[in-house]
Design a protein around this motif. Structure first.
Motif, PDB file in Angstrom:
ATOM      1  N   LEU A   1       0.799  -1.028  -0.092  1.00  0.00           N
ATOM      2  CA  LEU A   1      -0.155   0.046  -0.087  1.00  0.00           C
ATOM      3  C   LEU A   1       0.728   1.094  -0.089  1.00  0.00           C
ATOM      4  O   LEU A   1       0.539   2.200  -0.612  1.00  0.00           O
ATOM      5  CB  LEU A   1      -0.968  -0.072   1.277  1.00  0.00           C
ATOM      6  CG  LEU A   1      -2.003   1.193   1.393  1.00  0.00           C
ATOM      7  CD1 LEU A   1      -3.019   1.122   0.254  1.00  0.00           C
ATOM      8  CD2 LEU A   1      -2.595   1.163   2.678  1.00  0.00           C
ATOM      9  N   LEU A   2       1.794   1.244   0.754  1.00  0.00           N
ATOM     10  CA  LEU A   2       2.810   2.202   0.633  1.00  0.00           C
ATOM     11  C   LEU A   2       3.636   2.645  -0.584  1.00  0.00           C
ATOM     12  O   LEU A   2       3.858   3.575  -1.057  1.00  0.00           O
ATOM     13  CB  LEU A   2       4.073   2.299   2.008  1.00  0.00           C
ATOM     14  CG  LEU A   2       3.285   2.273   3.101  1.00  0.00           C
ATOM     15  CD1 LEU A   2       4.473   1.939   4.262  1.00  0.00           C
ATOM     16  CD2 LEU A   2       2.646   3.764   3.575  1.00  0.00           C
ATOM     17  N   TRP A   3       4.032   1.392  -1.221  1.00  0.00           N
ATOM     18  CA  TRP A   3       4.546   1.516  -2.631  1.00  0.00           C
ATOM     19  C   TRP A   3       3.644   1.976  -3.551  1.00  0.00           C
ATOM     20  O   TRP A   3       4.260   2.904  -4.492  1.00  0.00           O
ATOM     21  CB  TRP A   3       4.917   0.085  -3.085  1.00  0.00           C
ATOM     22  CG  TRP A   3       5.146   0.071  -4.476  1.00  0.00           C
ATOM     23  CD1 TRP A   3       4.404  -0.476  -5.467  1.00  0.00           C
ATOM     24  CD2 TRP A   3       6.305   0.149  -5.083  1.00  0.00           C
ATOM     25  NE1 TRP A   3       5.170  -0.254  -6.696  1.00  0.00           N
ATOM     26  CE2 TRP A   3       6.352  -0.103  -6.536  1.00  0.00           C
ATOM     27  CE3 TRP A   3       7.507   0.815  -4.546  1.00  0.00           C
ATOM     28  CZ2 TRP A   3       7.359   0.417  -7.220  1.00  0.00           C
ATOM     29  CZ3 TRP A   3       8.675   1.047  -5.418  1.00  0.00           C
ATOM     30  CH2 TRP A   3       8.592   0.787  -6.761  1.00  0.00           C
ATOM     31  N   TRP A   4       2.247   2.118  -3.501  1.00  0.00           N
ATOM     32  CA  TRP A   4       1.374   2.597  -4.422  1.00  0.00           C
ATOM     33  C   TRP A   4       1.418   4.093  -4.224  1.00  0.00           C
ATOM     34  O   TRP A   4       1.320   5.014  -5.365  1.00  0.00           O
ATOM     35  CB  TRP A   4      -0.068   2.117  -4.151  1.00  0.00           C
ATOM     36  CG  TRP A   4      -0.278   0.771  -4.657  1.00  0.00           C
ATOM     37  CD1 TRP A   4       0.313   0.119  -5.590  1.00  0.00           C
ATOM     38  CD2 TRP A   4      -1.245  -0.355  -3.925  1.00  0.00           C
ATOM     39  NE1 TRP A   4      -0.167  -1.428  -5.678  1.00  0.00           N
ATOM     40  CE2 TRP A   4      -0.895  -1.525  -4.772  1.00  0.00           C
ATOM     41  CE3 TRP A   4      -2.322  -0.176  -3.231  1.00  0.00           C
ATOM     42  CZ2 TRP A   4      -1.994  -2.627  -4.632  1.00  0.00           C
ATOM     43  CZ3 TRP A   4      -3.160  -1.304  -2.918  1.00  0.00           C
ATOM     44  CH2 TRP A   4      -2.901  -2.435  -3.802  1.00  0.00           C
ATOM     45  N   TRP A   5       1.584   4.672  -3.105  1.00  0.00           N
ATOM     46  CA  TRP A   5       1.721   5.968  -2.919  1.00  0.00           C
ATOM     47  C   TRP A   5       3.037   6.619  -2.783  1.00  0.00           C
ATOM     48  O   TRP A   5       3.263   7.901  -2.192  1.00  0.00           O
ATOM     49  CB  TRP A   5       0.910   6.334  -1.614  1.00  0.00           C
ATOM     50  CG  TRP A   5      -0.571   6.176  -1.901  1.00  0.00           C
ATOM     51  CD1 TRP A   5      -1.136   5.001  -1.426  1.00  0.00           C
ATOM     52  CD2 TRP A   5      -1.552   7.100  -2.214  1.00  0.00           C
ATOM     53  NE1 TRP A   5      -2.527   5.024  -1.594  1.00  0.00           N
ATOM     54  CE2 TRP A   5      -2.932   6.329  -2.216  1.00  0.00           C
ATOM     55  CE3 TRP A   5      -1.389   8.455  -2.710  1.00  0.00           C
ATOM     56  CZ2 TRP A   5      -3.904   7.172  -2.621  1.00  0.00           C
ATOM     57  CZ3 TRP A   5      -2.551   9.118  -3.194  1.00  0.00           C
ATOM     58  CH2 TRP A   5      -3.766   8.457  -3.337  1.00  0.00           C
ATOM     59  N   THR A   6       4.117   5.705  -2.880  1.00  0.00           N
ATOM     60  CA  THR A   6       5.516   6.224  -2.907  1.00  0.00           C
ATOM     61  C   THR A   6       5.852   7.489  -3.530  1.00  0.00           C
ATOM     62  O   THR A   6       6.465   8.376  -3.010  1.00  0.00           O
ATOM     63  CB  THR A   6       6.682   5.101  -3.358  1.00  0.00           C
ATOM     64  OG1 THR A   6       6.338   3.946  -2.485  1.00  0.00           O
ATOM     65  CG2 THR A   6       7.810   5.467  -3.579  1.00  0.00           C
ATOM     66  N   PRO A   7       5.266   7.662  -4.966  1.00  0.00           N
ATOM     67  CA  PRO A   7       5.766   8.760  -5.597  1.00  0.00           C
ATOM     68  C   PRO A   7       5.212  10.061  -4.842  1.00  0.00           C
ATOM     69  O   PRO A   7       5.825  11.233  -4.668  1.00  0.00           O
ATOM     70  CB  PRO A   7       5.416   8.712  -7.044  1.00  0.00           C
ATOM     71  CG  PRO A   7       5.220   7.346  -7.084  1.00  0.00           C
ATOM     72  CD  PRO A   7       4.823   6.942  -5.919  1.00  0.00           C
ATOM     73  N   GLU A   8       3.775   9.975  -4.601  1.00  0.00           N
ATOM     74  CA  GLU A   8       3.253  11.070  -3.938  1.00  0.00           C
ATOM     75  C   GLU A   8       3.778  11.482  -2.367  1.00  0.00           C
ATOM     76  O   GLU A   8       3.924  12.703  -2.141  1.00  0.00           O
ATOM     77  CB  GLU A   8       1.859  10.900  -3.695  1.00  0.00           C
ATOM     78  CG  GLU A   8       0.900  10.792  -4.887  1.00  0.00           C
ATOM     79  CD  GLU A   8       1.111   9.392  -5.771  1.00  0.00           C
ATOM     80  OE1 GLU A   8       1.760   8.660  -5.264  1.00  0.00           O
ATOM     81  OE2 GLU A   8       0.456   9.453  -6.999  1.00  0.00           O
ATOM     82  N   THR A   9       4.120  10.327  -1.727  1.00  0.00           N
ATOM     83  CA  THR A   9       4.701  10.447  -0.433  1.00  0.00           C
ATOM     84  C   THR A   9       6.141  11.387  -0.631  1.00  0.00           C
ATOM     85  O   THR A   9       6.579  12.375   0.114  1.00  0.00           O
ATOM     86  CB  THR A   9       4.876   9.307   0.236  1.00  0.00           C
ATOM     87  OG1 THR A   9       3.436   8.578   0.298  1.00  0.00           O
ATOM     88  CG2 THR A   9       5.389   9.341   1.629  1.00  0.00           C
ATOM     89  N   ILE A  10       7.185  10.987  -1.588  1.00  0.00           N
ATOM     90  CA  ILE A  10       8.548  11.380  -1.781  1.00  0.00           C
ATOM     91  C   ILE A  10       8.132  12.975  -2.434  1.00  0.00           C
ATOM     92  O   ILE A  10       8.617  13.832  -1.637  1.00  0.00           O
ATOM     93  CB  ILE A  10       9.098  10.718  -2.615  1.00  0.00           C
ATOM     94  CG1 ILE A  10       9.582   9.101  -2.088  1.00  0.00           C
ATOM     95  CG2 ILE A  10      10.418  11.455  -3.175  1.00  0.00           C
ATOM     96  CD1 ILE A  10       9.949   8.482  -3.109  1.00  0.00           C
ATOM     97  N   LEU A  11       7.338  13.127  -3.157  1.00  0.00           N
ATOM     98  CA  LEU A  11       7.027  14.603  -3.620  1.00  0.00           C
ATOM     99  C   LEU A  11       6.571  15.401  -2.568  1.00  0.00           C
ATOM    100  O   LEU A  11       6.872  16.588  -2.342  1.00  0.00           O
ATOM    101  CB  LEU A  11       5.799  14.407  -4.809  1.00  0.00           C
ATOM    102  CG  LEU A  11       5.718  15.922  -5.383  1.00  0.00           C
ATOM    103  CD1 LEU A  11       6.988  16.366  -6.097  1.00  0.00           C
ATOM    104  CD2 LEU A  11       4.537  15.521  -6.586  1.00  0.00           C
ATOM    105  N   GLY A  12       5.560  15.093  -1.842  1.00  0.00           N
ATOM    106  CA  GLY A  12       5.085  15.730  -0.638  1.00  0.00           C
ATOM    107  C   GLY A  12       5.965  16.085   0.248  1.00  0.00           C
ATOM    108  O   GLY A  12       6.176  17.235   0.831  1.00  0.00           O
ATOM    109  N   VAL A  13       6.833  15.198   0.754  1.00  0.00           N
ATOM    110  CA  VAL A  13       8.069  15.273   1.602  1.00  0.00           C
ATOM    111  C   VAL A  13       9.181  16.356   1.179  1.00  0.00           C
ATOM    112  O   VAL A  13       9.277  17.072   1.859  1.00  0.00           O
ATOM    113  CB  VAL A  13       8.715  14.074   2.122  1.00  0.00           C
ATOM    114  CG1 VAL A  13       9.913  14.237   2.884  1.00  0.00           C
ATOM    115  CG2 VAL A  13       7.723  13.084   2.573  1.00  0.00           C
TER     116      VAL A  13
END
Length: 310
Positions: A87-99
């Protein structure tokens, strides 16, 4: 992990929130137990055999247990939290971009005045929005992020997964001139043929016109490539450099072009014939235009008198 709190209003159940499906939750728990047992036993036996060469065998068994159980517990933890990792892998690009954006904003706000901070933010947002090429690239990469989640919705809603509920793994996406290209790794229980019958539904879910699927690897049938098309580039008008080569002052012939109506073969010689004399039929020349002898006729006229030829 599945968490639900059903409430009924007017005979309908509402308020259900599911993070991880119950089937996936049970499957991960079962796989985690099996992984713990196998890892602890195998690693413990190997450690005990190695330790038995230098210490007493009974002590070697305890050493093997001390090594195998912690490693088995680590494997159990990895297998158990694998649905969460996916589940975290699915949102990895958005998470990295937000951080990255949040970190950049905090650092910029802490080291510059408010006016400079607002000016930098305005430039960072306004310049890509004002330049057409940069704006198109931003929109294209944004669609890549959206398409990954839309494909996950397809797999979860109407594409059959395996018995354990494991969905295909969406690896990466990149923009193309007509849309997006996404690489997907299928899990056991799903094949390319199963997806080919659902291409129309996938196109609707991804807000695209058409979707094509083909294998991304010749040696691995589970590695597929999705080509999502949103536009047609073959119908666009493109500039040609040949227009600048034509001289507009060049004279144009007023007479229309002549179209050939017959063959012009000057190198071919027509066959010659001799006129008949004294009532005798004419004889064809011995050779034709190409130098070959004509074939003899197999048919003869019944009333022909052969004495005229002797």
């Amino acid at each position: 992990m599945s968490k639900s709190s059903p409430r009924r209003f007017g005979g309908r159940s509402t308020g259900t929130v599911t993070v991880i499906e119950a089937k996936v939750h049970r499957s991960s728990a079962r796989n985690a137990r099996m992984a713990f047992i196998l890892t602890a036993v195998i690693v413990g036996l190997l450690s005990a055999v190695v330790a038995a060469s230098s210490i007493h065998p009974i002590l070697a068994v305890f050493v093997g247990a001390l090594i195998g159980v912690p490693i088995g517990g680590l494997v159990w933890l990895l297998v158990r939290i694998w649905p969460v990792i996916r589940l975290l892998w699915w949102w990895t690009p958005e998470t990295i971009l937000g951080v990255l954006l949040l970190t950049a904003w905090v650092q910029l706000a802490n080291h510059t005045p408010t006016l400079v901070t607002l000016l930098v933010v305005a430039l960072a947002v306004g310049v890509p929005a004002g330049i057409p090429a940069a704006r198109r690239q931003v929109i294209a990469w944004t669609w890549c992020l959206v398409v990954r989640h839309r494909l996950r919705v397809c797999f979860a809603q109407f594409i059959i997964a395996n018995q354990s509920g494991s969905l295909p793994l969406i690896l990466w996406a990149k923009p193309t001139p007509v849309g997006e290209r996404v690489w997907v790794y299928l899990r056991p229980g799903l094949s390319e043929k199963d997806l080919e019958g659902r291409l129309d539904k996938i196109a609707v879910t991804c807000h695209a016109s058409t979707v094509l699927i083909e294998r991304a690897s010749e040696n691995n049938a589970a590695y597929l490539r999705f080509d999502i098309k949103r536009r047609e580039v073959l119908t666009a008008h493109v500039g040609s450099p040949l227009v600048d080569v034509i001289d507009p002052a060049a004279p144009v012939s007023a007479s229309p072009l002549t179209v050939p109506t017959a063959l012009d073969l000057p190198d071919v010689t027509a066959p010659t014939f001799t006129l008949p004399t004294q009532g005798k039929p004419a004889k064809q020349s011995a050779t034709t235009a190409n130098g070959s002898k004509p074939a003899a006729s197999s048919s003869s006229v019944p009333d022909d008198d052969t004495s005229d030829w002797i």
